[in-house]
Design an enzyme around this catalytic site. Sequence first.
Site, PDB file in Angstrom:
ATOM      1  N   THR A   1      90.060  62.284 -32.263  1.00  0.00           N
ATOM      2  CA  THR A   1      90.427  60.922 -32.687  1.00  0.00           C
ATOM      3  C   THR A   1      90.710  60.883 -34.188  1.00  0.00           C
ATOM      4  OG1 THR A   1      89.220  59.804 -30.947  1.00  0.00           O
ATOM      5  CG2 THR A   1      89.603  58.511 -32.893  1.00  0.00           C
TER       6      THR A   1
ATOM      7  N   ARG B   1      91.198  56.803 -17.463  1.00  0.00           N
ATOM      8  CA  ARG B   1      90.037  56.460 -18.298  1.00  0.00           C
ATOM      9  C   ARG B   1      90.512  55.916 -19.652  1.00  0.00           C
ATOM     10  NH1 ARG B   1      88.212  58.202 -23.634  1.00  0.00           N
ATOM     11  NH2 ARG B   1      85.955  58.039 -23.704  1.00  0.00           N
ATOM     12  N   VAL B   2      89.943  54.794 -20.067  1.00  0.00           N
ATOM     13  CA  VAL B   2      90.252  54.251 -21.388  1.00  0.00           C
ATOM     14  C   VAL B   2      88.967  54.282 -22.210  1.00  0.00           C
ATOM     15  CG1 VAL B   2      91.014  52.215 -22.675  1.00  0.00           C
ATOM     16  CG2 VAL B   2      92.103  52.794 -20.495  1.00  0.00           C
ATOM     17  N   GLY B   3      89.062  54.798 -23.424  1.00  0.00           N
ATOM     18  CA  GLY B   3      87.875  54.914 -24.279  1.00  0.00           C
ATOM     19  C   GLY B   3      87.717  53.732 -25.214  1.00  0.00           C
ATOM     20  N   ASP B   4      86.956  53.961 -26.265  1.00  0.00           N
ATOM     21  CA  ASP B   4      86.661  52.895 -27.231  1.00  0.00           C
ATOM     22  C   ASP B   4      87.807  52.628 -28.201  1.00  0.00           C
ATOM     23  OD1 ASP B   4      86.149  55.555 -28.203  1.00  0.00           O
ATOM     24  OD2 ASP B   4      85.337  54.645 -30.016  1.00  0.00           O
TER      25      ASP B   4
ATOM     26  N   THR C   1      84.820  57.510 -34.044  1.00  0.00           N
ATOM     27  CA  THR C   1      85.191  58.711 -33.293  1.00  0.00           C
ATOM     28  C   THR C   1      83.947  59.280 -32.636  1.00  0.00           C
ATOM     29  OG1 THR C   1      85.879  61.018 -33.437  1.00  0.00           O
ATOM     30  CG2 THR C   1      85.055  60.038 -35.462  1.00  0.00           C
ATOM     31  N   GLY C   2      84.076  59.653 -31.375  1.00  0.00           N
ATOM     32  CA  GLY C   2      82.926  60.218 -30.679  1.00  0.00           C
ATOM     33  C   GLY C   2      82.931  59.800 -29.227  1.00  0.00           C
TER      34      GLY C   2
ATOM     35  N   GLY D   1      83.204  57.794 -26.534  1.00  0.00           N
ATOM     36  CA  GLY D   1      83.735  56.446 -26.478  1.00  0.00           C
ATOM     37  C   GLY D   1      82.931  55.478 -25.633  1.00  0.00           C
TER      38      GLY D   1
HETATM   39  N1  ASP Z   1      86.298  58.119 -29.106  1.00  0.00           N
HETATM   40  C1  ASP Z   1      87.311  58.828 -28.395  1.00  0.00           C
HETATM   41  C2  ASP Z   1      87.290  58.407 -26.960  1.00  0.00           C
HETATM   42  O1  ASP Z   1      86.224  58.285 -26.404  1.00  0.00           O
HETATM   43  C3  ASP Z   1      87.193  60.310 -28.439  1.00  0.00           C
HETATM   44  C4  ASP Z   1      86.701  60.900 -29.716  1.00  0.00           C
HETATM   45  O2  ASP Z   1      86.687  60.258 -30.766  1.00  0.00           O
HETATM   46  O3  ASP Z   1      86.286  62.052 -29.688  1.00  0.00           O
HETATM   47  O4  ASP Z   1      88.328  58.275 -26.371  1.00  0.00           O
END
Ligand code: ASP
Length: 317
Positions: A180, A208-211, A231-232, A234
């Site tokens: 991200t 799938r939809v993340g944060d 980032t991380g 989600g």
């Molecule tokens: N936050 C992002 C998601 O979950 C992925 C990431 O930042 O590693 O889609």
Amino acid sequence: MTTMPPDAGPVLLIHGGAGAIQKGEASPEREAAIRTDLARSLEAGWAILARGGPALDAVEAAVRVMEDSPFFNAGHGAALTSEGTIEHDSSIMEGRTRAAGAVSGTSRIRNPVSAARAVMERTPHVMLTAAGAEQFAREQGLPLVAPWSFFTPERLQALERVQAAKRTAAATTEKDRHGTVGAVPRDGAGHLAAATSTGGYADKMPGRVGDTPIIGAGTYAHDATIAFSGTGHGESFIKGVLGHRIACLVELKGMTLADASRQALDELAALGGSGGFIAIGADGAAVLPHNTPGMYRGIARGGRMAVAIFGDDVLDA
Ligand code: ASP
């Protein structure tokens, strides 16, 4: 946690993803190229802020550079789904008006952050998804490209490692999953903005939809409080509504950005999430915390710039 004191002038923070980034893992040439692209992102955003341009233009410019770079999990170089396909998510928010736009599940829009901005500025909606988002981007004259042009050998290898680990029930490495990119500036007029863009997770389920495109969770900007890009993991950011949570701690509890960020990172960990974020306060105070070994990150202020990768790198600008 890297914290910077209030600053009266423009400030720009960027991240290129948090994760298990270990020293010596990438070749010196690759690490140097990553640092160069982080610096190019900062330069693109800073050039706008330095001539008195708006925070919104600066976030879009900074994020576009990282979307175009193959080194970060967004745009070109995005993580692949379990089917080996690309599904980008992105969002943008303006702190002055709290206008926001997002796209999710797109695989052809060259710069998803610009499509998110177009949703914000040229539709009555906040998020468009998949085929509808791509059709809208095409109508707006934004460049569309073949999905394969986003592929990199590294992301394909990462997907193969994650899927092989699943078959053998071995632990997957965070390195293969996280990514991200994002940016948060405070411009010369004191306005904030935030933008985030991602390919999500290696081996995520299609659909799938993340944060990242969820306003309040992965991206948030409000001039009275903070601008935030995460980032991380989600799902944990969504459950903790992390960006908005920090804004609430600052606004309603009177906490400093640094204290609110520490609490939010603890809450993220309690939800089982690893990751990091960048956030900037209305007074220009800045934080870049992460609970992962590393986070690609950078800061520009007062005409000086610095980038960092590993947890113990000092960000000196
Ligand atoms: N936050 C992002 C998601 O979950 C992925 C990431 O930042 O590693 O889609």
